[in-house]
Each structure stands twice: as C-alpha cells, then as structure tokens.
Design a protein around this motif. Structure first.
Motif, mmCIF file in Angstrom:
data_model
loop_
_atom_site.group_PDB
_atom_site.id
_atom_site.type_symbol
_atom_site.label_atom_id
_atom_site.label_comp_id
_atom_site.label_asym_id
_atom_site.label_seq_id
_atom_site.Cartn_x
_atom_site.Cartn_y
_atom_site.Cartn_z
ATOM 1 N N VAL A 47 4.596 4.014 6.279
ATOM 2 C CA VAL A 47 3.727 5.058 5.732
ATOM 3 C C VAL A 47 3.770 5.136 4.211
ATOM 4 N N ILE A 48 4.597 4.323 3.561
ATOM 5 C CA ILE A 48 4.723 4.392 2.109
ATOM 6 C C ILE A 48 3.405 4.037 1.417
ATOM 7 N N GLY A 49 2.763 2.945 1.850
ATOM 8 C CA GLY A 49 1.512 2.523 1.229
ATOM 9 C C GLY A 49 0.436 3.598 1.291
ATOM 10 N N PRO A 50 0.128 4.138 2.486
ATOM 11 C CA PRO A 50 -0.882 5.208 2.571
ATOM 12 C C PRO A 50 -0.525 6.446 1.759
ATOM 13 N N ILE A 51 0.768 6.805 1.713
ATOM 14 C CA ILE A 51 1.164 8.000 0.964
ATOM 15 C C ILE A 51 0.955 7.793 -0.533
ATOM 16 N N ILE A 52 1.352 6.633 -1.037
ATOM 17 C CA ILE A 52 1.142 6.327 -2.452
ATOM 18 C C ILE A 52 -0.344 6.332 -2.775
ATOM 19 N N PHE A 53 -1.135 5.710 -1.906
ATOM 20 C CA PHE A 53 -2.584 5.648 -2.130
ATOM 21 C C PHE A 53 -3.184 7.051 -2.214
ATOM 22 N N ASP A 128 4.662 -15.369 -10.492
ATOM 23 C CA ASP A 128 4.467 -15.031 -9.080
ATOM 24 C C ASP A 128 4.547 -13.526 -8.867
ATOM 25 N N PHE A 129 5.483 -12.881 -9.580
ATOM 26 C CA PHE A 129 5.645 -11.435 -9.455
ATOM 27 C C PHE A 129 4.384 -10.708 -9.894
ATOM 28 N N LEU A 130 3.805 -11.134 -11.038
ATOM 29 C CA LEU A 130 2.604 -10.481 -11.557
ATOM 30 C C LEU A 130 1.396 -10.731 -10.661
ATOM 31 N N LEU A 131 1.231 -11.981 -10.210
ATOM 32 C CA LEU A 131 0.107 -12.286 -9.331
ATOM 33 C C LEU A 131 0.259 -11.602 -7.981
ATOM 34 N N GLY A 132 1.508 -11.358 -7.584
ATOM 35 C CA GLY A 132 1.747 -10.696 -6.309
ATOM 36 C C GLY A 132 1.308 -9.246 -6.295
ATOM 37 N N ILE A 133 1.049 -8.683 -7.476
ATOM 38 C CA ILE A 133 0.569 -7.296 -7.539
ATOM 39 C C ILE A 133 -0.856 -7.195 -7.007
ATOM 40 N N ILE A 134 -1.607 -8.293 -7.074
ATOM 41 C CA ILE A 134 -3.004 -8.289 -6.623
ATOM 42 C C ILE A 134 -3.042 -8.555 -5.119
ATOM 43 N N PRO A 135 -3.559 -7.620 -4.318
ATOM 44 C CA PRO A 135 -3.610 -7.827 -2.861
ATOM 45 C C PRO A 135 -4.747 -8.757 -2.467
ATOM 46 N N GLU A 136 -4.668 -9.285 -1.258
ATOM 47 C CA GLU A 136 -5.738 -10.147 -0.769
ATOM 48 C C GLU A 136 -7.025 -9.349 -0.562
ATOM 49 N N THR A 137 -6.899 -8.162 -0.020
ATOM 50 C CA THR A 137 -8.049 -7.284 0.165
ATOM 51 C C THR A 137 -7.636 -5.858 -0.219
ATOM 52 N N VAL A 138 -8.624 -4.978 -0.337
ATOM 53 C CA VAL A 138 -8.330 -3.578 -0.656
ATOM 54 C C VAL A 138 -7.488 -2.947 0.450
ATOM 55 N N VAL A 139 -7.832 -3.260 1.694
ATOM 56 C CA VAL A 139 -7.130 -2.665 2.827
ATOM 57 C C VAL A 139 -5.728 -3.230 2.981
ATOM 58 N N SER A 140 -5.543 -4.526 2.713
ATOM 59 C CA SER A 140 -4.226 -5.148 2.898
ATOM 60 C C SER A 140 -3.177 -4.535 1.985
ATOM 61 N N ALA A 141 -3.613 -3.928 0.874
ATOM 62 C CA ALA A 141 -2.653 -3.285 -0.027
ATOM 63 C C ALA A 141 -1.933 -2.140 0.664
ATOM 64 N N SER A 146 3.627 -3.504 0.105
ATOM 65 C CA SER A 146 3.943 -3.694 -1.306
ATOM 66 C C SER A 146 3.597 -2.427 -2.088
ATOM 67 N N VAL A 147 4.605 -1.844 -2.742
ATOM 68 C CA VAL A 147 4.388 -0.627 -3.514
ATOM 69 C C VAL A 147 3.424 -0.880 -4.664
ATOM 70 N N LEU A 148 3.602 -2.000 -5.370
ATOM 71 C CA LEU A 148 2.770 -2.282 -6.535
ATOM 72 C C LEU A 148 1.325 -2.562 -6.141
ATOM 73 N N GLN A 149 1.108 -3.226 -5.007
ATOM 74 C CA GLN A 149 -0.260 -3.478 -4.560
ATOM 75 C C GLN A 149 -0.954 -2.163 -4.205
ATOM 76 N N ALA A 150 -0.243 -1.298 -3.505
ATOM 77 C CA ALA A 150 -0.815 0.011 -3.169
ATOM 78 C C ALA A 150 -1.096 0.810 -4.433
ATOM 79 N N LEU A 151 -0.206 0.688 -5.421
ATOM 80 C CA LEU A 151 -0.383 1.387 -6.693
ATOM 81 C C LEU A 151 -1.640 0.910 -7.403
ATOM 82 N N LEU A 152 -1.867 -0.404 -7.431
ATOM 83 C CA LEU A 152 -3.042 -0.965 -8.111
ATOM 84 C C LEU A 152 -4.340 -0.487 -7.462
ATOM 85 N N VAL A 153 -4.415 -0.594 -6.149
ATOM 86 C CA VAL A 153 -5.641 -0.188 -5.445
ATOM 87 C C VAL A 153 -5.884 1.312 -5.608
#
Length: 452
Positions: A47-53, A128-141, A146-153
C-alpha cells in the motif's frame, strides 16, 4: 477503537519477546518462521505506492502556486544533503576514536559472504539508479513497489491537476476518497503486526544466535551510541532552535512507529503512518507529502553513519587502515553512495559492499566480518533514518510557514489524539478527526481549489 489499538501494540511487544525466546531455544524453528515477517512487510509495501501517490497529488493539486512546491522540495533536499554530511563526519570521528576491528581475522566463510553482498551492490550504478526512477507505465509506478517511481508519477499528476484549475477539483475529491480506502486497508493490515514481528525476530535470532554479538560487540554498541547521540544532540538541538518542539515529545508521539520498525527492521513499514501523523501534528499536506517520501530515499542519516563506521571497521580489521586523505575521499564517495542506498536491494550491506568494490576493492572481503550482526545494526539504521525524516518534516514545515505549532503542542500534550481507526483527520466522519471539533489537521482554505 483507539483503546483496542493499545492492546495491538502490547501484543507486538509480547510477540517480540516470544520470538527472541523461540530463536534461542529452537533456532531451527525460528529460522523457519522467517516468512511470517517477510509476509507482513510485503503487506505494508503493497500500500506504500498508492498512499504516496494520493498524499502528494492532494498536497500539490490543492496548492495554486507551483513555486510553493518547488520551495518545499528545494529546502528539503538542501537539508538532506547538510544532515547527511554531518552524519558522515560524526561516523568518521567515532570510527577513528574507537578504532574498531583490531584483532579480528577474516575467515573463508566471511569472505564468501562478502562476495555475495558485493555482487548485489555492484550491479546498481548511478545511471541505473537514476533511470530506475522512471516507471514503465504510469500505473506500474503504483504496483512495482518503488518509492521514487511513485513519487515521480505523483508529482506529475499533482502539477497536472494544479494546471487544470477548478476543473481538477472533482478528480482531487476522487483521489481523497481513494486515500481513505487505502488508509483503511492499512489499518486492517496493522492487526497482523504481532505475527510479523514474532516471525521476523525469531528468524534472525535463530540464524545468528549470540556468538555473532559477542565477537563484534564493540562496533555494534558504538554504532548504536553514535545514532542515539546524533538523534538526541544534533537533531534534537536543531528541532528546538528552529521549531521550538521538544524532540523526546515528538519521539514519544511516534512511539508505535518506532516499535513497528524495531520489530520488522524496516522503516518502510512506518512510512504511511509517518505521513498521516505528520499531517495530524500540524504539518501541511504539501510539506508532509513531499518531504517524507523524498526523505526515505535521500535523507538516510543512519545509513550514512553506518557506511562510514563500517568502512573504517573493515579497513582496520583487514590490516588496511585508511589515511586522513583517504578518509576525506571516502566521505565524498559515501555522500553519493548513501543517496542511492534506497535503490539497492538489501540497502545497507549491499551498498557498503558495492561501494567498496568501486572505491577500495581490496576491502570488499572484509564486509563478511559484519554480515552476522548487520541485521541488528539495520534496526538502528532504520530507527535513525525514521527519526531524521520526522524531524526534517517539521523543520521544512516551519521554514515554509506550513507548520501549525499551536496544534502540535496540543497533539504532543495528548489533547488531540491521533485516530488509529482511519489514520486520517476527518471532521465529517462521525467526529473521527480528533478530540476537538476544530482539530482535524492543518487547513489551507485560501489555497484549496474551489469546486467546479
């Protein structure tokens, strides 16, 4: 409901004690109980990703001026860099004073363990760490964990809603309702905490026993003492000077979260509750929603102290002590390594091994010396990181004028209890928001979007 949750956390304490006993008396059984702890942590991470979002979208989307969000982020990152530097310097000072690692010998078993950890950390480069911040899709974040992917979206969605103006108000209301659902799910998951704590503690005690603690007591105790001094002296002083908030009152307010971290050795299990409690304390949604998730990846004070002290320990134990110039270079190197710790599986130990592989390859084998007690040291890392992020959130809120000190005093005095049932301040839901009718958390009516 609040009374019932008190029994829940008493059950966690009992479960930890029972887990220790099982691990010592029946070590094989204890090791088999590890999936219980792993499963509980996985439920929290779910539930961390949805909560951050939800938190960040609501925080940014309801603020009309984008400059305010940039100000919060800039202050937070500047503070994170400064505190990480202080933590690293303290680690170097203590490491030089106690001179740990002398008299130990590196065994073949320890060398093999070190090689395994180095393999984990060496694969993750800065690119790799920086590129890993970008998710494959908006939903996959929101599903990859991944905390950073959810943060970016969430940042992108928040700014998009901000640009939509009043037309974005219905979407914001929908996100707010979804946030309530996710927090309700989290409250349900928390009832499994005693089972998770029992399994996690029994497994680590069963796997390591007491021998690992005896031979490496110096570095472990020194690390714990250093973390306590950093939190109590450095963070406590800054918190009082800037926000006039007593550190121990704040830590007592977050006592259940510290117990949860101690029993699971993962600060991520308390991330959603920290966001909710910071908002309840009087920090605005914008500051809490940006500072807490960002701090979990960039404000790793405990990890910074660990990386520095562990490196000095390994250097001495392997007969390759570092000169002053090398220590300064190490300080700069670990500044970068500590920021990427959250992007590496098994953060602390794997990052240490991977960092040494790049900086001082001849020291990598020495990582095996602390494998046995890393699980116990990881608890201090997680607790220190969590305390640092809680203090950072209050400080950034104070600097940006987004912190209600009067409300904080009422909350810390017990006059406005945190709602354990919903984990949210809600004046419209049967008075669940707090003790008083006007204690539903910080409000910013002038900045909220008007309904369409």
């Amino acid at each position: 409901m609040r009374d019932r949750t008190r029994y829940l956390y008493l059950a966690v304490i009992v479960a930890v004690v029972l887990g220790i006993l099982v691990g010592f008396i029946w070590p094989d059984v204890g090791k088999e109980l590890k999936p219980l702890g792993t499963g509980f942590v996985a439920l929290i991470q779910m539930v961390i990703g949805p909560i951050i979002f939800c938190t960040i979208v609501l925080g940014i989307g309801s603020v009309r001026q984008a400059a305010q969000v940039g100000k919060v982020g800039g202050l937070a990152l500047g503070y994170f860099i400064a505190m990480s530097t202080v933590a690293l310097v303290i680690g170097l000072i203590v490491g030089n004073v106690i001179d740990p690692g002398s008299g130990l010998q590196l065994t073949d078993t320890a060398r093999q363990a070190a090689e395994a950890e180095a393999a984990k950390g060496a694969d993750a480069s800065t690119v790799d760490f920086l590129l890993g911040i970008i998710p494959e899709t908006v939903v996959s974040a929101l599903t990859d964990g991944s905390v950073l992917q959810a943060l970016l979206v969430a940042l992108l969605a928040g700014f998009a809603l901000q640009a939509m103006g009043p037309k974005g108000a219905p979407i914001l209301r929908g996100v707010e309702h979804f946030q309530r659902l996710v927090f309700r799910i989290l409250a349900m998951i928390m009832w499994a905490a005693p089972v998770g704590a029992f399994g996690a503690i029994a497994a680590v005690v069963g796997a390591t026993g007491i021998e690992a603690l005896k031979s490496l007591a110096i570095i472990m105790v020194a690390f714990y003492v250093t973390c306590v001094l950093f939190v109590g002296v450095v963070l406590g002083t800054i918190l009082w000077l800037v926000a006039r908030i007593n550190l121990w009152s704040l830590l007592r307010y977050l006592g259940r979260e510290f117990l949860l971290i101690l029993s699971t050795s993962s600060s991520e299990t308390a991330l959603p509750r920290l966001i909710a409690k910071m908002e309840h304390l009087g920090v605005s949604k914008t500051v809490a929603g940006i500072t807490v998730p960002t701090g979990y990846s960039f404000n790793l004070d405990g990890t910074a102290i660990y990386l520095t002290m562990a490196t000095l320990f390994i250097a001495t134990a392997t007969g390759s002590p570092l000169e002053f110039g090398e220590q300064v270079a190490l300080l700069l190197f670990m500044m970068i390594a500590s920021k990427g710790a959250a992007g590496v599986t098994g953060a602390g130990l794997a990052t240490l091994a991977g960092g040494l592989q790049a900086h001082r390859p001849e020291l990598v084998d020495g990582v095996g010396l602390i494998v046995g007690i890393d699980r116990f040291m990881s608890e201090a890392r997680a607790l220190t990181n969590f305390a640092g992020n809680a203090v950072a959130t209050v400080l950034v809120g104070t600097w940006t004028g987004e912190f209600d000190r009067d409300r904080a005093e009422r909350v810390l005095a017990g006059q406005a209890p945190f709602d354990e049932a919903t984990l949210l301040d809600d004046d419209d839901a049967d008075g669940a928001g707090g003790a008083d009718g006007d204690d539903g958390g910080p409000r910013e009516p002038a900045k909220e979007l008007s309904p369409a």
